[in-house]
Design an enzyme around this catalytic site. Structure first.
Site, PDB file in Angstrom:
ATOM      1  CG  LEU A  49      42.576  31.564  51.095  1.00  0.00           C
ATOM      2  CD1 LEU A  49      42.520  30.086  51.118  1.00  0.00           C
ATOM      3  CD2 LEU A  49      41.214  32.277  50.651  1.00  0.00           C
ATOM      4  CB  ILE A  90      34.783  68.314  46.265  1.00  0.00           C
ATOM      5  CG1 ILE A  90      33.931  67.887  44.890  1.00  0.00           C
ATOM      6  CG2 ILE A  90      34.193  69.270  47.022  1.00  0.00           C
ATOM      7  CD1 ILE A  90      32.609  67.166  45.395  1.00  0.00           C
ATOM      8  CD  GLU A 111      37.137  39.486  52.959  1.00  0.00           C
ATOM      9  OE1 GLU A 111      36.184  39.004  52.656  1.00  0.00           O
ATOM     10  OE2 GLU A 111      37.460  40.283  54.110  1.00  0.00           O
TER      11      GLU A 111
END
Lengths: 263, 380
Positions: B125, B337, B363
């Protein structure tokens, strides 16, 4: 060939941090993730392959509760034709002989040419296969790492013995074999398999269905009782290397050289 | 309301985890650095039915729904987001566009090959000048007798280089804007169709992101997917499902980052005790666990609604927006962490940190999700 594979649901050591219960005679079982006992999975794969090559039918069985049905379904999704759950309050607390007694009743109820178990349960002591064979008066071979079906109701089997040697034997059917991991490469369960077995009814048999004397199994029949459960204290003679991965590798190589393991 | 997975869904989750831990985990870093596409692993996933989870069995699919599908994508992405996005783009974009918009012949022709993993699918697309503004596409398709002739370039196409077929959206009527777009199936090997530049990416490096180039690419008229002029509308429908996939992708990576941080915090000792004993670390873990749980609920709700045949434009975008932002936060805390070890490649933290960023962009960016959500809640 009618093949029965005995499987067991065990705590998954790759998914859980095993901790002692506060009473100190068992592990903490709340929130444990369970899986099929790994060696049993190899036994099921072997059974599926034998049935595919020589013709036959594979039944998976476990002694346990409703929750244990999960492993039967898993093995059925993998390719076993049917599952049987042996469940009864009287079965709880069985020792190895108790489990073998329950399984013996199922074997005698059906007609199985070949009974397979995994080499041992990850939380057990490799007792059931041998005891089951003895109770049935069937021939038994342990640590089997190859099976060939011969004509005339015999199998050719191999086992690895100390030092990497292989011992070949012929064994008469019906028999019980305990299967070593590495005998094959168990297939993964596919989505279609999961879907197909999702709503299959799994028959459940208890003491009366099997004709088992409740006093001979479970806590009542157990002559081996667990008295303690603990994690051994870290002994001397073990050295834990510290540092980054690279540093640890360097230290390890130095150590191996110093001890004569590397030239 | 039932917040538990069914026995069947739990079985699927375990199965996918087992595969991911054994077949994917040992290779993650081996694939990542050089950007190696895990073709063999994808083919294996096909054999297990994971390349066509959501399609009916009569089309070669697993006959399952979106809840099962997002569970699988989450488990794959928990170990390697690259594998997650390859499966997601193949299934919910390419294959699903054919399934949703295609006629019976097209479904029968393509879905079984895609669902088995024999064919890998891509969906085109985006263009260099048409990203969020998909309606600004310039790739054109002109009718010439019994064929369509495609010209133009699609960009940032997942699986582009490795796809055996692509669904491509092209302009068939320049004057009609979004109503002038149509979708086509183009098979690999068609004259005038090739994949172009393979992108060198920040993260998800083992997944392939390429250009698709069309130069007088002539395809049979029957390769038009859905009705002429409805390509954009169908693409938006496809994205409703696609966005649930990206939510699942983010969810899996967030879960992987969280578990990695949790384990490390229990092992790493400073000042004589595990760092998880320090509230500063414990609270980070508490936030991560809570946000991931919320993200999973949003994702599963969107999936369950989709399975119930409901319209999920709002819920898909909410799940995608929230989950992708949670994934970015969790990966960030995971590195934090881990401290210095979070910055080097010996631990999975840095890879999660690089990989998760795609989720707030692909998307539809987080900004576009907010736009979609705002339009939905303000439309009445």
């Amino acid at each position: 060939m009618e093949i029965l594979v005995c499987v067991r649901r065990v705590p998954d050591t790759s998914e859980n941090e095993i901790q002692l219960s506060s009473a100190g005679n068992d592990i903490e079982r709340d929130d444990l993730v369970y899986s099929v006992n790994e060696p049993d999975n190899y036994a099921v794969e072997e059974a599926i392959q034998i049935a595919a090559n020589a013709g036959g039918n594979v039944t998976v069985v476990t002694v346990g509760s409703e929750e244990d049905e999960e492993v039967l379904r898993r093995e059925m999704a993998m390719g076993a034709n049917q599952g049987v759950l042996l469940s009864d309050d009287a079965f709880a607390g069985s020792d190895g002989k108790g489990i073998a007694t329950i399984l013996k009743a199922l074997v005698q109820k059906g007609h199985y040419d070949l009974v397979l178990t995994g080499t041992q349960a990850e939380d057990g002591g490799a007792q059931v296969g041998g005891m089951l064979a003895a109770l049935l008066d069937y021939p038994f071979a342990s640590l089997v790492n190859a099976i060939t079906v011969l004509d005339g109701g015999k199998l050719k089997i191999s086992r690895e013995i100390e030092g990497g040697n292989r011992e070949m034997s012929e064994i008469d059917l019906p028999c019980v074999l305990s299967i070593q991991t590495g005998i094959n490469e168990p297939r993964y369960v596919g989505m279609r398999g999961i879907r197909q077995v999702a709503s299959v009814e799994i028959p459940t048999f208890g003491t009366s269905d099997l004709g088992v004397d409740p006093a001979s199994v479970g806590t009542a029949g157990a002559k081996v009782k667990r008295t303690d459960y603990f994690m051994p204290v870290l002994g001397k003679g073990a050295e834990i290397l510290q540092g980054s991965q690279e540093e640890i590798i360097d230290q390890l190589i130095e150590l191996m050289k110093a001890k004569g393991g590397l030239n | 309301m039932d917040f538990q997975l069914s026995d069947e869904q739990l079985q699927l989750k375990k199965t996918v985890r087992e595969f991911a831990e054994r077949e994917i985990a040992p290779n993650v870093m081996k694939w990542d650095e050089p950007g190696t596409f895990p073709l063999e692993t994808i083919k294996e996933l096909g054999k297990l039915g994971l390349m066509g989870t959501i399609f009916p069995t009569e089309y070669g699919g697993a006959g399952m729904g979106y809840v099962e599908y997002v569970t699988a994508i989450e488990e794959l992405s928990r170990v390697d987001g690259s594998v997650g996005i390859i499966v997601a783009a193949h299934t919910s974009l390419c294959s699903n566009h054919i399934f949703v918009a295609g006629n019976e012949d097209q479904r029968r022709k393509y879905i079984p090959q895609l669902a088995s993993g024999e064919f890998i699918g891509a969906w085109g697309l985006t263009e260099p000048g048409a990203g969020s503004d998909a309606g600004g596409a310039r790739c054109s398709a002109v009718r010439r007798r019994n064929t369509w002739v495609l010209n133009g370039t699609k960009t940032f196409i997942t699986n582009g280089h490795y796809s055996d077929l692509a669904v491509v959206v092209a302009v068939t009527d320049k004057t009609a804007h979004t109503h002038g777009l149509s979708a086509f199936v183009v098979e690999k090997g068609t004259k005038g169709f090739r994949s172009g530049k393979k992108e060198n990416k920040l993260g998800l490096r083992a997944s392939d992101t390429s250009e698709l180039i069309f130069e007088d690419c002539e395809i049979p008229a029957e390769n038009l997917l859905g009705h002429e002029g409805e390509g954009f509308i169908d693409a938006m429908k496809v994205l409703d499902g696609g966005r649930i996939s990206i939510a699942a992708l983010g969810l899996g990576m967030a879960q992987g980052a969280y578990e990695s941080a949790l384990n490390y915090s229990k092992e790493r000792k400073q000042f004589g005790k595990p760092i998880s004993d320090f509230q500063a670390i414990a609270f980070k873990l508490a936030d991560m666990a809570t946000e991931i749980d919320a993200a999973r609920l949003l994702t599963h709700r969107a999936a369950a609604m989709k399975d119930a045949g409901m319209k999920t434009t709002l819920e898909s975008s909410m799940a995608k927006l929230y989950t992708s932002e949670v994934a970015v936060r969790c990966a960030n805390e995971c590195v934090q962490i881990h401290g210095g070890y979070g910055f080097i490649k010996d631990y999975p933290a840095e890879k999660f940190y690089r990989d998760v960023k795609l989720c707030t962009i692909g998307e539809g960016t987080s900004e576009i999700q907010r736009l979609v959500i705002a339009r939905q809640i303000l439309k009445d």
